[in-house]
Enzyme design. Structure first.
Site, PDB file in Angstrom:
ATOM      1  N   GLY A   1     -14.760  -8.421  11.222  1.00 32.92           N
ATOM      2  CA  GLY A   1     -15.096  -7.297  12.110  1.00 32.92           C
ATOM      3  C   GLY A   1     -14.504  -6.000  11.585  1.00 32.92           C
ATOM      4  N   VAL A  47       0.855  -1.204   0.000  1.00 30.35           N
ATOM      5  CA  VAL A  47       0.000   0.000   0.000  1.00 30.35           C
ATOM      6  C   VAL A  47       0.891   1.255   0.000  1.00 30.35           C
ATOM      7  CG1 VAL A  47      -1.656   1.364   1.364  1.00 30.35           C
ATOM      8  CG2 VAL A  47      -1.980  -1.120   1.133  1.00 30.35           C
ATOM      9  N   ASP A  95      -8.706 -16.924   9.340  1.00 26.76           N
ATOM     10  CA  ASP A  95      -9.925 -17.758   9.414  1.00 26.76           C
ATOM     11  C   ASP A  95     -10.497 -18.115   8.043  1.00 26.76           C
ATOM     12  OD1 ASP A  95      -9.685 -17.553  12.108  1.00 26.76           O
ATOM     13  OD2 ASP A  95     -11.396 -16.226  12.405  1.00 26.76           O
ATOM     14  N   GLN A 154      -0.339 -20.340  15.392  1.00 26.72           N
ATOM     15  CA  GLN A 154      -0.726 -20.247  13.968  1.00 26.72           C
ATOM     16  C   GLN A 154      -0.676 -18.843  13.408  1.00 26.72           C
ATOM     17  OE1 GLN A 154      -4.558 -22.933  13.459  1.00 26.72           O
ATOM     18  NE2 GLN A 154      -4.079 -22.286  15.524  1.00 26.72           N
ATOM     19  N   ARG A 155      -0.789 -17.847  14.284  1.00 28.89           N
ATOM     20  CA  ARG A 155      -0.816 -16.466  13.789  1.00 28.89           C
ATOM     21  C   ARG A 155       0.572 -15.835  13.772  1.00 28.89           C
ATOM     22  NH1 ARG A 155      -5.794 -13.947  16.602  1.00 28.89           N
ATOM     23  NH2 ARG A 155      -4.285 -12.416  17.306  1.00 28.89           N
ATOM     24  N   SER A 207     -11.147  -2.615  18.874  1.00 26.56           N
ATOM     25  CA  SER A 207     -11.546  -1.414  19.615  1.00 26.56           C
ATOM     26  C   SER A 207     -13.044  -1.407  19.903  1.00 26.56           C
ATOM     27  CB  SER A 207     -11.164  -0.165  18.808  1.00 26.56           C
ATOM     28  OG  SER A 207     -11.796   0.976  19.344  1.00 26.56           O
TER      29      SER A 207
END
Ligand code: F6P
Length: 323
Positions: A104, A23, A127, A255-256, A73
């Protein structure tokens, strides 16, 4: 456009840094200034943002996590919180925001867009439950980490004729569990989408035992009706139903963490670049995703509140292959 900003939100995913880098550098390529917002929507509310140069995002492609930090948040879920966020974006004269995150986070992005602020989302979550993208940033790496654990567990399970409940992430979506079960050659899988009672699992494992299998691997999604802990508690008092001795391993946040694999680096780079391309074309309020091998944009309004369904064929296949 002169100035855009980028943030990472929700659960981090391996490859987020590659998306931030893309980006920033493609944004600079368009002649824009790119601000990085720290700690997701919380940083938008507190005004924690600063300009990122091409050098600032050097050496991060191979790093896990997110250099910008992430957060969930609660304040941003209120209108007052979102108004603060928009005020801070306006104070910095930022004309558009890129949100790298999952369900989310993209719901939050859609709320900002509905309030009149230009946003573009980038599909990122281990996920793989986000509608609007066949696969999302982090899934492939997380899956490979789960597989490494399953492969290792199989060897010790075989030595001792044991069954293992291996819990992987996925509160609402069983994609990771299903994919890990297929690629890891598991004997059974427990998914949030399909309820399975302990007696049914016991029957499957006992049948595997009788067929002479040296071990049984059960991949359990954390959001299954009976997660690994609950299933293990049941078998504590029903040991005789299995044949195998039973152990439990929860892979959890392992896993993350860690470096993204090649697939996630390339996917994240393409999606990050796709976000600035979309902004340059004048698209707003869309999710940049990957569908049928192409970088695509889908209106956020079409994806928020939806969860991508599991492929029923894969569910069936997992059962057939476990024989
Ligand atoms: O959404 C990604 C995810 O890793 C889910 O698989 C998991 O249920 C959740 O985040 C865990 O969230 P946290 O890191 O806040 O505990």
């Amino acid at each position: 456009m002169k100035r855009i900003s980028v943030l990472t939100s929700g659960g981090d995913a391996p490859g987020m840094n590659a998306a931030i880098r893309a980006v920033v550098r493609t944004g600079i390529g368009h002649g824009w200034e790119v601000f990085g917002v720290r700690h997701g929507y919380a940083g938008l509310i507190s005004g924690d943002m600063a300009v990122l140069s091409a050098r600032d995002v050097g050496g991060i492609l191979q790093r896990g996590g997110t250099i910008l930090g992430s957060a969930r948040s609660a304040e941003f879920e209120t209108v007052a919180g979102r108004e603060k966020a928009i005020r801070n974006l306006n104070v910095h004269e930022i004309e558009a925001l890129v949100v790298i995150g999952g369900n989310g986070s993209q719901t939050g992005a859609h709320c900002l867009f509905e309030m009149g602020f230009p946003v573009v989302g980038v599909a990122s979550t281990i996920d793989n439950d986000l509608a609007g993208s066949d696969i999302t940033i982090g899934v492939d790496t997380a899956l490979n980490i789960a597989l490494e654990a399953i492969d290792r567990l199989k060897t010790t399970a075989s030595s001792h004729q044991r069954a293992f409940l291996v819990e992987v992430m996925g509160r609402r979506c069983g994609y990771l569990a299903l994919a890990a079960a297929i690629a890891g050659g598991a004997e059974a899988v427990l998914l949030p989408e399909i309820e399975k009672e302990p007696e049914a699992l016991a029957a499957e494992l006992h049948a595997s035992y009788l067929r002479g299998k040296p071990h049984a691997i059960v991949v359990v999604a954390e959001g299954a009706k009976y997660n690994a802990e609950a299933m293990a508690a049941y078998f504590q008092t029903h040991k005789d139903q299995l044949g195998f001795d039973l152990r439990v391993t929860t892979i959890g946040h392992v896993q993350r963490g860690g470096a993204p694999g090649a697939f996630d680096r390339i996917l994240a780079t393409r999606l990050g670049g796709g976000a600035t391309e979309a902004l340059a074309r004048g698209e707003r309020g869309v999710l940049v995703g990957f569908i049928k091998g192409e970088i695509t944009t889908t209106p956020l309004v079409e994806i928020v509140g939806k969860q991508k369904a599991l492929d029923p064929y894969l569910v069936e296949l997992a059962g057939v292959l476990a024989k």
